[in-house]
Design an enzyme around this catalytic site. Structure first.
Site, short mmCIF file in Angstrom:
data_model
loop_
_atom_site.label_atom_id
_atom_site.label_comp_id
_atom_site.label_asym_id
_atom_site.label_seq_id
_atom_site.Cartn_x
_atom_site.Cartn_y
_atom_site.Cartn_z
N SER A 40 58.64 24.62 26.93
CA SER A 40 58.96 25.83 27.50
C SER A 40 60.63 26.01 27.53
CB SER A 40 58.47 25.71 28.99
OG SER A 40 59.01 24.62 29.69
N ASN A 123 57.54 17.11 38.02
CA ASN A 123 56.73 17.92 38.81
C ASN A 123 57.25 18.60 40.04
OD1 ASN A 123 55.02 17.38 36.92
ND2 ASN A 123 53.66 15.90 38.10
N THR A 168 46.34 67.94 49.28
CA THR A 168 45.56 66.98 49.21
C THR A 168 44.43 67.19 48.22
OG1 THR A 168 43.72 68.03 50.88
CG2 THR A 168 45.49 66.39 51.84
N HIS A 169 43.92 66.30 47.45
CA HIS A 169 43.10 66.53 46.36
C HIS A 169 43.79 67.37 45.48
CE1 HIS A 169 39.70 64.77 48.76
NE2 HIS A 169 40.08 65.51 49.69
N SER A 288 62.27 66.70 24.37
CA SER A 288 61.49 66.36 23.00
C SER A 288 62.16 66.56 21.84
CB SER A 288 60.39 67.60 23.13
OG SER A 288 59.61 67.71 21.98
N TYR A 328 49.76 18.28 39.48
CA TYR A 328 50.29 19.16 38.47
C TYR A 328 49.38 19.33 37.13
CZ TYR A 328 53.44 20.95 34.98
OH TYR A 328 53.87 21.94 34.23
N GLN A 333 52.78 25.64 33.51
CA GLN A 333 54.00 26.37 32.76
C GLN A 333 53.68 27.64 32.35
OE1 GLN A 333 55.85 23.31 30.11
NE2 GLN A 333 55.18 24.86 28.55
#
Ligand code: ARG
Length: 504
Positions: A40, A123, A168-169, A288, A328, A333
């Site tokens: 790691s 650990n 709403t909606h 664009s 652990y 990891q």
């Protein structure tokens, strides 16, 4: 027996002459096809500084407790200074940053460097490093939420009386104001800040001294290392200390919530940009490649998408942790990077949305033009009838009949005529028996409609101003809480440096 068992002990190594690699790794990470898979080290760059702080605090504590001699501590600490100067990139290869730093210290000062790993394990060490770093990341995220709240509240205050359509909606529902719309998000982000600050509390406890999982024979002072590292206390049980990653789940869940909030705000702003109500500044728009007239709210679209990444990270974390036995397991990891990714993505997106809100313009005319669209003042008329004593259900029926008969773009006059005939139909009397013509005009006017809804937290300009003032007080409290946290961490950093200085 794991390699952790091999590390624990008093550091007295018969192989006094062995090189650093052999001392630390005991040939277990010599090579093989899985070497890269195991390591790691690259991802651990993020906890390089944290590991140095943890090593220093642990070494100081070992010396204070007479577990190692002062001159041994001083050699270890000078080795750590050299490692810090050389930087993460100069570390020798290794399974992880903890092992690599230890190897590098041994390279610098000789076998006495191995004393550093007395009474601990990778650990408890890695858990401490993650907590040490993650609390800063959570504070940065919380700070970004404060910037967003500031942008929302300031713009809301400026537009407390800018009338706009409310939906709403995705249908025209009732007129509201830009200030009311934006402060609705300030309320949501306020809770996001609270969740992040709560996650900092659960993160900021020290697992150090838990060793591999089962404690240590040495007389360690866990409270002392906690104090030197700015932790508020210790994780009590040594097995829990090494195993726990629920603080990462909590932080990531808070961030997933935050990014869900951001995605909603972004979606609304994208929609409002399309309707011409909201104009993102050029800094937050894009054009664009083929349609030169276009101003696209791309940053908001990307911010909307971040909720997907962060909820993916939350799922990654939870599914990695699910079913893991104590204590652990190396699975952990692969859990950690989900937390780093989530906090980085969420913080950046929050900053971007804060910038878009702070710099965008609201087009009051375009907002006003649509504010009464789709007979969205209807509820206010029903309220006016109900205030005159008509049961709300009956009032609703009257207004529904008038609305059904009205064309979409009906003006106030047509609506008033429709309402009058609907009242005659349902109640057998003129509308004006119940509601004065002035009250009706006001109910049908979007600005009048908004002004009449002054209940606490409602959209009337005064109510919005009061809400913004209350939310600003909470904003100030949260800013102070964040500053106090940061000051505490900075003071601990100074205290650790001072403690180290007494040995070097
Ligand atoms: N690199 C490991 C991690 O990130 C550090 C702890 C390793 N501990 C062990 N017993 N192998 O979790």
């Amino acid at each position: 027996m794991t390699d952790e068992d091999a590390h624990d002990g008093d550091g007295a190594d018969p192989a006094e002459t062995a090189d650093a690699e052999t001392v630390v790794r005991r040939d277990r990470f010599a090579g093989g096809p899985a070497r890269g898979f195991l390591s790691s080290l690259a991802a651990d760059e993020r906890i390089f500084a944290a590991d140095l702080a943890v090593d220093r605090a642990h070494t100081v504590m070992l010396a204070e407790q007479d577990i190692i001699a002062d001159d041994e501590a001083s050699e270890v600490l000078s080795g750590l200074a050299a490692v810090e100067d050389a930087g993460h990139a100069a570390l020798p290869e290794g399974e992880d940053v903890h092992e690599a730093i230890e190897s590098a210290v041994v390279d610098h000062v000789g076998p006495v460097g191995g004393k550093m790993h007395t009474a601990r394990s990778r650990n408890d060490e890695v858990a401490a490093c993650i907590r040490y770093r993650y609390r800063e990341d959570l504070l940065d995220a919380a700070e970004a939420t404060l910037a967003l709240r500031e942008a929302l509240l300031e713009t809301a205050a400026d537009h407390a009386d800018t009338v706009m359509p409310g939906f709403t909606h995705r249908q025209y529902a009732q007129p509201t104001t830009v200030g009311h719309f934006l402060s609705s998000y300030a309320g949501a982000v306020e809770r996001d800040t609270e969740r992040l600050l709560a996650a900092v509390e659960r993160t900021n406890v020290s697992p150090l001294g838990g060793a591999a999982f089962a404690g240590t024979t040495f007389d360690v002072d866990r409270e002392r290392t906690a104090e030197l590292l700015g932790f508020d206390g210790v994780v009590e049980n040594s097995t829990d200390a090494a195993s726990a990653r629920d603080f990462l789940v909590e932080g990531t869940a808070a961030l997933a919530n935050l990014t869900a909030t951001l995605s909603g705000l972004s979606a609304d702003l994208i929609e409002h940009a399309k309707d011409g109500y909201f104009d993102p500044s050029d800094d937050y728009a894009s054009t664009s490649s083929i349609m030169p007239q276009k101003v696209n709210p791309d940053t908001l679209e990307l911010a909307r998408a971040v909720a997907g990444d962060v909820s993916g990270d939350l799922t990654g974390l939870l599914t990695t942790l699910k079913g893991l036995p104590r204590a652990y397991n190396r699975d952990l990891q692969r859990a950690t990077p989900h937390a780093w990714d989530a906090v980085d993505d969420a913080t950046e997106a929050t900053e971007v949305v804060a910038g878009a809100v702070a710099t965008g313009d609201w087009n009051a005319d375009a907002c006003a033009a649509d504010a009464g669209a789709g007979f969205s003042t209807a509820t206010g008329v029903a309220d006016a009838l109900a205030s005159a004593g008509i049961p709300f259900r009956t009032a609703h029926e009257v207004v529904a009949a008038a609305a059904a008969a009205a064309p979409d773009d009906a003006d106030a006059e047509t609506l008033a005529a429709n309402l009058d005939s609907a009242t005659q139909e349902v109640l057998g009397e003129s509308l004006y028996e119940y509601v004065s013509s002035a009250a009706l005009d006001s109910a049908l006017d979007p600005a009048g409609s908004v002004a009449s809804r002054g209940s606490r937290g409602g959209p009337a300009p005064d109510a919005v101003a009061e809400s913004v003032a209350r939310m600003t007080e909470t904003y100030d409290d949260h800013t102070a809480a964040l500053d106090t946290r940061r000051d505490g961490l900075a003071a601990a950093e100074v205290a650790l440096a001072d403690a180290v200085d007494t040995y070097v």
